[in-house]
Design a protein around this motif. Sequence first.
Motif, PDB file in Angstrom:
ATOM      1  N   ASP A 164       0.838  -1.190   0.000  1.00 35.51           N
ATOM      2  CA  ASP A 164       0.000   0.000   0.000  1.00 35.51           C
ATOM      3  C   ASP A 164       0.875   1.243   0.000  1.00 35.51           C
ATOM      4  O   ASP A 164       2.050   1.180   0.344  1.00 35.51           O
ATOM      5  CB  ASP A 164      -0.959   0.019   1.197  1.00 35.51           C
ATOM      6  N   THR A 165       0.320   2.325  -0.429  1.00 36.38           N
ATOM      7  CA  THR A 165       1.012   3.601  -0.433  1.00 36.38           C
ATOM      8  C   THR A 165      -0.034   4.697  -0.447  1.00 36.38           C
ATOM      9  O   THR A 165      -1.234   4.421  -0.552  1.00 36.38           O
ATOM     10  CB  THR A 165       1.949   3.731  -1.647  1.00 36.38           C
ATOM     11  N   ARG A 166       0.411   5.919  -0.337  1.00 35.54           N
ATOM     12  CA  ARG A 166      -0.507   7.050  -0.392  1.00 35.54           C
ATOM     13  C   ARG A 166      -0.355   7.785  -1.716  1.00 35.54           C
ATOM     14  O   ARG A 166       0.752   7.932  -2.227  1.00 35.54           O
ATOM     15  CB  ARG A 166      -0.246   8.015   0.767  1.00 35.54           C
ATOM     16  N   VAL A 167      -1.477   8.230  -2.239  1.00 43.53           N
ATOM     17  CA  VAL A 167      -1.501   9.098  -3.413  1.00 43.53           C
ATOM     18  C   VAL A 167      -2.444  10.252  -3.087  1.00 43.53           C
ATOM     19  O   VAL A 167      -3.030  10.303  -2.009  1.00 43.53           O
ATOM     20  CB  VAL A 167      -1.973   8.350  -4.677  1.00 43.53           C
ATOM     21  N   ILE A 168      -2.582  11.184  -4.016  1.00 41.23           N
ATOM     22  CA  ILE A 168      -3.480  12.317  -3.780  1.00 41.23           C
ATOM     23  C   ILE A 168      -4.891  11.955  -4.222  1.00 41.23           C
ATOM     24  O   ILE A 168      -5.128  11.645  -5.400  1.00 41.23           O
ATOM     25  CB  ILE A 168      -3.007  13.567  -4.543  1.00 41.23           C
ATOM     26  N   PHE A 169      -5.826  11.988  -3.287  1.00 44.35           N
ATOM     27  CA  PHE A 169      -7.248  11.866  -3.608  1.00 44.35           C
ATOM     28  C   PHE A 169      -7.775  13.277  -3.879  1.00 44.35           C
ATOM     29  O   PHE A 169      -7.459  14.215  -3.139  1.00 44.35           O
ATOM     30  CB  PHE A 169      -8.029  11.263  -2.444  1.00 44.35           C
ATOM     31  N   TYR A 170      -8.574  13.436  -4.924  1.00 42.74           N
ATOM     32  CA  TYR A 170      -9.142  14.757  -5.209  1.00 42.74           C
ATOM     33  C   TYR A 170     -10.639  14.644  -5.454  1.00 42.74           C
ATOM     34  O   TYR A 170     -11.140  13.637  -5.956  1.00 42.74           O
ATOM     35  CB  TYR A 170      -8.447  15.414  -6.417  1.00 42.74           C
ATOM     36  N   ASN A 171     -11.346  15.687  -5.082  1.00 37.19           N
ATOM     37  CA  ASN A 171     -12.798  15.750  -5.256  1.00 37.19           C
ATOM     38  C   ASN A 171     -13.102  16.257  -6.670  1.00 37.19           C
ATOM     39  O   ASN A 171     -12.790  17.399  -7.008  1.00 37.19           O
ATOM     40  CB  ASN A 171     -13.396  16.688  -4.208  1.00 37.19           C
ATOM     41  N   LYS A 172     -13.673  15.401  -7.496  1.00 36.39           N
ATOM     42  CA  LYS A 172     -13.914  15.744  -8.898  1.00 36.39           C
ATOM     43  C   LYS A 172     -14.858  16.935  -9.043  1.00 36.39           C
ATOM     44  O   LYS A 172     -14.682  17.784  -9.942  1.00 36.39           O
ATOM     45  CB  LYS A 172     -14.481  14.537  -9.636  1.00 36.39           C
ATOM     46  N   ASP A 173     -15.874  17.019  -8.190  1.00 38.02           N
ATOM     47  CA  ASP A 173     -16.842  18.119  -8.294  1.00 38.02           C
ATOM     48  C   ASP A 173     -16.172  19.457  -7.982  1.00 38.02           C
ATOM     49  O   ASP A 173     -16.416  20.456  -8.664  1.00 38.02           O
ATOM     50  CB  ASP A 173     -18.013  17.881  -7.346  1.00 38.02           C
ATOM     51  N   MET A 174     -15.321  19.470  -6.967  1.00 33.24           N
ATOM     52  CA  MET A 174     -14.622  20.709  -6.610  1.00 33.24           C
ATOM     53  C   MET A 174     -13.642  21.116  -7.703  1.00 33.24           C
ATOM     54  O   MET A 174     -13.491  22.302  -8.009  1.00 33.24           O
ATOM     55  CB  MET A 174     -13.884  20.523  -5.280  1.00 33.24           C
ATOM     56  N   PHE A 175     -12.965  20.145  -8.294  1.00 27.48           N
ATOM     57  CA  PHE A 175     -12.024  20.430  -9.375  1.00 27.48           C
ATOM     58  C   PHE A 175     -12.764  21.009 -10.579  1.00 27.48           C
ATOM     59  O   PHE A 175     -12.302  21.965 -11.212  1.00 27.48           O
ATOM     60  CB  PHE A 175     -11.276  19.161  -9.775  1.00 27.48           C
ATOM     61  N   SER A 176     -13.897  20.421 -10.895  1.00 25.22           N
ATOM     62  CA  SER A 176     -14.678  20.902 -12.034  1.00 25.22           C
ATOM     63  C   SER A 176     -15.152  22.334 -11.808  1.00 25.22           C
ATOM     64  O   SER A 176     -15.065  23.184 -12.708  1.00 25.22           O
ATOM     65  CB  SER A 176     -15.878  19.976 -12.267  1.00 25.22           C
ATOM     66  N   ALA A 177     -15.622  22.621 -10.603  1.00 27.61           N
ATOM     67  CA  ALA A 177     -16.112  23.966 -10.281  1.00 27.61           C
ATOM     68  C   ALA A 177     -14.998  25.003 -10.352  1.00 27.61           C
ATOM     69  O   ALA A 177     -15.236  26.163 -10.718  1.00 27.61           O
ATOM     70  CB  ALA A 177     -16.747  23.967  -8.895  1.00 27.61           C
ATOM     71  N   ALA A 178     -13.775  24.576 -10.007  1.00 28.54           N
ATOM     72  CA  ALA A 178     -12.632  25.501 -10.016  1.00 28.54           C
ATOM     73  C   ALA A 178     -11.922  25.520 -11.360  1.00 28.54           C
ATOM     74  O   ALA A 178     -10.982  26.303 -11.569  1.00 28.54           O
ATOM     75  CB  ALA A 178     -11.638  25.109  -8.914  1.00 28.54           C
ATOM     76  N   GLY A 179     -12.354  24.673 -12.301  1.00 29.75           N
ATOM     77  CA  GLY A 179     -11.753  24.636 -13.615  1.00 29.75           C
ATOM     78  C   GLY A 179     -10.334  24.098 -13.624  1.00 29.75           C
ATOM     79  O   GLY A 179      -9.482  24.553 -14.405  1.00 29.75           O
ATOM     80  N   ILE A 180     -10.057  23.112 -12.779  1.00 35.37           N
ATOM     81  CA  ILE A 180      -8.708  22.563 -12.651  1.00 35.37           C
ATOM     82  C   ILE A 180      -8.639  21.175 -13.281  1.00 35.37           C
ATOM     83  O   ILE A 180      -9.492  20.319 -13.022  1.00 35.37           O
ATOM     84  CB  ILE A 180      -8.290  22.465 -11.172  1.00 35.37           C
TER      85      ILE A 180
END
Length: 440
Positions: A164-180
């Motif tokens: 196991d390891t860690r990666v970056i989890f991101y919220n797709k809805d927040m990314f879409s709203a911020a245009g990222i």
Amino acid sequence: MKKNAKSNLRKAAALLLTMGMVAGMLSGCGSSDKKNVQDTSSGDNSTDGKTVEITMWGSWGGDQVGQLDKQLDAYNKSQSKYHITYAVQDSMEEKLLTAIVSNEAPDVVLWDRFNTSVYAPKGAFTQLDDYVKKDSIDMSKFYSPATDELTYDGKLYGIPLTVDTRVIFYNKDMFSAAGIDPASITTWDTLRDAAVKLTKRENGKLVQAGFSLKDVGLFNNWIQQAGGKMIDDSSATAKAAFNSDAGLAVLKYWNQLLNEDKVYDLGFEDGFGGDGFKAGKVAMTFNGPWTLQSYKEAGVNFGVIGQPEGPTGAKSAMMGGFGLIVPNKAKHADAAWDFIKWWTTKPENGVEFAKISGNLPANIDAAKDPYFMDDDVLKVFSDTMSYAGIRSKVPGYSDLEGLALIPQLQKYVAGEISAEDALANAQKQGDTILAEAAGK
């Protein structure tokens, strides 16, 4: 795997006390070499043909018990010589030492690999090199850092099971709203830019954190991305190496995020059960595969991104996970080995357990299965393993992190001390810990 650092430290202190009490007794039991293990499985089968009952211990509880039981049931149905059952053990490591001394050791143990270098010198394990040689097991089929973590003084004491390891989890809805575009996050700079855009405050109060900075224990990964390292073990006595330009670069970066950009407030996630990402209040966070099912059940629309490159272009990740070991004085070592071999060396069985539990297999062929490669999330985890490494096996390393470094980092992010003082204080205490562990 997914353990709280503070609880691990308390546990470690208890373990050291237990080990001190039984170490002498274990040394009198004979070594952990295979030739000293009393295995009765062959005798049981050759005399009356009865199925040999074997026992597996581990610390996994809750829903994981059902997952393990399902995997063990598949093994039991695959052959008729052995029947294995799983038993949860709280404070498993302490109980294992006591069980070995009292001739009541289990046959197989689900083992946190990081603890191997602590317990191998105490004679807690059966050496597996002879088994591997006899059955021509190709150990290159496993992630080498995981195998290394189960090796001590040139001897192999377990077979890697999960990684196991860690990666970056991101919220797709927040990314879409911020245009990222999540694919744009590849470096510390781009991570910082995204975190700023994703942060929301109302009347000065944080309502949406751009990036979680709740865990200073991840410093060991950050410093490698900055081109540094945790310790210098090139000499007879290891020394702390984090009090460096790379270490300062990490703390400077944290300071930018916390105090200049204000993408996070310390304690922000406390009101959300400790996981603001799951609550929909944090846009990005470092986490591992063990959270996948929980986030899905919570209805979070998430994706994952691999580790970012640091200022020197370095990319790193920390690998954790479990292996399967045979304790010293196990009564059915041959039977235990048959089970271990079935689970770890046959890729299809590793893939099946991943489907059951979400745990990633340590067998590389299993990790390349379409089940992982065709899944956008699991593929990122699998790809990350190609550059992931393990924590140091130098005696005292765990305490260096937990007792010396982390408390100082906590004081730093709280604004109580400077970055220079935090690293210098931790180095002084850490060097003392390492020297004592080395018997200096």
